[in-house]
Design a protein around this motif. Sequence first.
Motif, PDB file in Angstrom:
ATOM      1  N   ILE A  81      38.611  56.709  45.244  1.00 16.29           N
ATOM      2  CA  ILE A  81      39.650  55.944  44.544  1.00 16.29           C
ATOM      3  C   ILE A  81      40.832  55.704  45.470  1.00 16.29           C
ATOM      4  N   SER A  82      41.216  56.709  46.247  1.00 14.59           N
ATOM      5  CA  SER A  82      42.330  56.549  47.181  1.00 14.59           C
ATOM      6  C   SER A  82      42.016  55.484  48.223  1.00 14.59           C
ATOM      7  N   ALA A  83      40.803  55.489  48.736  1.00 12.26           N
ATOM      8  CA  ALA A  83      40.414  54.508  49.750  1.00 12.26           C
ATOM      9  C   ALA A  83      40.404  53.097  49.174  1.00 12.26           C
ATOM     10  N   ILE A  84      39.964  52.953  47.942  1.00 11.03           N
ATOM     11  CA  ILE A  84      39.891  51.636  47.313  1.00 11.03           C
ATOM     12  C   ILE A  84      41.278  51.130  46.940  1.00 11.03           C
ATOM     13  N   SER A  85      42.183  52.025  46.544  1.00 11.84           N
ATOM     14  CA  SER A  85      43.478  51.598  46.041  1.00 11.84           C
ATOM     15  C   SER A  85      44.520  51.361  47.127  1.00 11.84           C
ATOM     16  N   GLN A  86      44.187  51.527  48.392  1.00 19.79           N
ATOM     17  CA  GLN A  86      45.165  51.303  49.447  1.00 19.79           C
ATOM     18  C   GLN A  86      45.561  49.833  49.518  1.00 19.79           C
ATOM     19  N   THR A  87      46.826  49.602  49.741  1.00 17.75           N
ATOM     20  CA  THR A  87      47.333  48.240  49.836  1.00 17.75           C
ATOM     21  C   THR A  87      46.741  47.556  51.067  1.00 17.75           C
ATOM     22  N   GLN A  88      46.223  46.366  50.868  1.00 15.35           N
ATOM     23  CA  GLN A  88      45.653  45.596  51.966  1.00 15.35           C
ATOM     24  C   GLN A  88      46.642  44.507  52.387  1.00 15.35           C
ATOM     25  N   ILE A  89      46.795  44.334  53.662  1.00 16.64           N
ATOM     26  CA  ILE A  89      47.639  43.262  54.179  1.00 16.64           C
ATOM     27  C   ILE A  89      46.859  41.960  54.026  1.00 16.64           C
ATOM     28  N   PRO A  90      47.473  40.939  53.411  1.00 12.00           N
ATOM     29  CA  PRO A  90      46.745  39.689  53.181  1.00 12.00           C
ATOM     30  C   PRO A  90      46.353  38.995  54.481  1.00 12.00           C
ATOM     31  N   ASN A  91      45.139  38.491  54.516  1.00 14.75           N
ATOM     32  CA  ASN A  91      44.623  37.733  55.658  1.00 14.75           C
ATOM     33  C   ASN A  91      44.842  38.483  56.968  1.00 14.75           C
ATOM     34  N   SER A  92      44.583  39.779  56.965  1.00 14.58           N
ATOM     35  CA  SER A  92      44.835  40.610  58.149  1.00 14.58           C
ATOM     36  C   SER A  92      43.900  40.288  59.316  1.00 14.58           C
ATOM     37  N   ASN A  93      42.838  39.558  59.046  1.00 13.26           N
ATOM     38  CA  ASN A  93      41.920  39.169  60.126  1.00 13.26           C
ATOM     39  C   ASN A  93      42.237  37.776  60.689  1.00 13.26           C
ATOM     40  N   PHE A  94      43.279  37.125  60.162  1.00 13.89           N
ATOM     41  CA  PHE A  94      43.753  35.810  60.640  1.00 13.89           C
ATOM     42  C   PHE A  94      42.685  34.719  60.541  1.00 13.89           C
ATOM     43  N   GLU A  95      41.835  34.797  59.546  1.00 13.34           N
ATOM     44  CA  GLU A  95      40.770  33.800  59.394  1.00 13.34           C
ATOM     45  C   GLU A  95      41.207  32.575  58.595  1.00 13.34           C
ATOM     46  N   ASN A  96      42.276  32.661  57.805  1.00 13.62           N
ATOM     47  CA  ASN A  96      42.680  31.559  56.927  1.00 13.62           C
ATOM     48  C   ASN A  96      43.954  30.892  57.447  1.00 13.62           C
ATOM     49  N   TRP A  97      43.842  29.596  57.764  1.00 16.26           N
ATOM     50  CA  TRP A  97      44.930  28.830  58.355  1.00 16.26           C
ATOM     51  C   TRP A  97      45.141  27.532  57.577  1.00 16.26           C
ATOM     52  N   THR A  98      46.314  26.966  57.737  1.00 15.15           N
ATOM     53  CA  THR A  98      46.632  25.660  57.188  1.00 15.15           C
ATOM     54  C   THR A  98      47.560  24.961  58.188  1.00 15.15           C
ATOM     55  N   THR A  99      48.001  23.762  57.878  1.00 12.45           N
ATOM     56  CA  THR A  99      48.936  23.040  58.743  1.00 12.45           C
ATOM     57  C   THR A  99      50.255  22.854  58.003  1.00 12.45           C
ATOM     58  N   VAL A 100      51.367  23.203  58.656  1.00 12.78           N
ATOM     59  CA  VAL A 100      52.704  23.019  58.099  1.00 12.78           C
ATOM     60  C   VAL A 100      53.527  22.243  59.122  1.00 12.78           C
ATOM     61  N   SER A 101      54.066  21.127  58.709  1.00 12.86           N
ATOM     62  CA  SER A 101      54.894  20.284  59.584  1.00 12.86           C
ATOM     63  C   SER A 101      54.186  19.981  60.910  1.00 12.86           C
TER      64      SER A 101
END
Length: 144
Positions: free
Chosen positions: A15-35
């Motif tokens: 339960i402790s391992a599952i409930s740890q806070t994950q940093i979003p997109n920590s593997n840098f796989e999701n990108w978009t374009t801004v300006s």
Amino acid sequence: MKKFSLLLVIVVITISAISQTQIPNSNFENWTTVSGSDSIIGWNNAIYYNMGYPIGIIRIPTAKKESVEVFQGNFAAKLQTQDFYDFQIPGLLQLGKLNVSGSDISLTGGIPFEDRPFGFSVFVKYFPADDDTAFIAAYMTKYN
């Protein structure tokens, strides 16, 4: 009783391992374009500089999407120093938003993080040039 205690310890650890806070997109796989520039979803890879009236706030990107030299997956973040008038802006990647107005600097945002981690791991490829320096830091506060 020993079997029950062992089972309880395994369940608590799981339960402790599952409930740890994950940093979003920590593997840098999701990108978009801004300006017109690459932007990592869930992260801020730019600073925002207040030029004042009539220009207002401009976005200066300091990281771009890297698809050739990656550790794992398809993408990585490549930090780059940017020249801006008479000074250089270091390559930054943060979960908050760095705001600069004259000599005033503020950091806003971030993510809620309830765990108390004892460390973190990163994978870095770094080739310093001239008097270049680098550092990695994690700042956590009890304030919003």
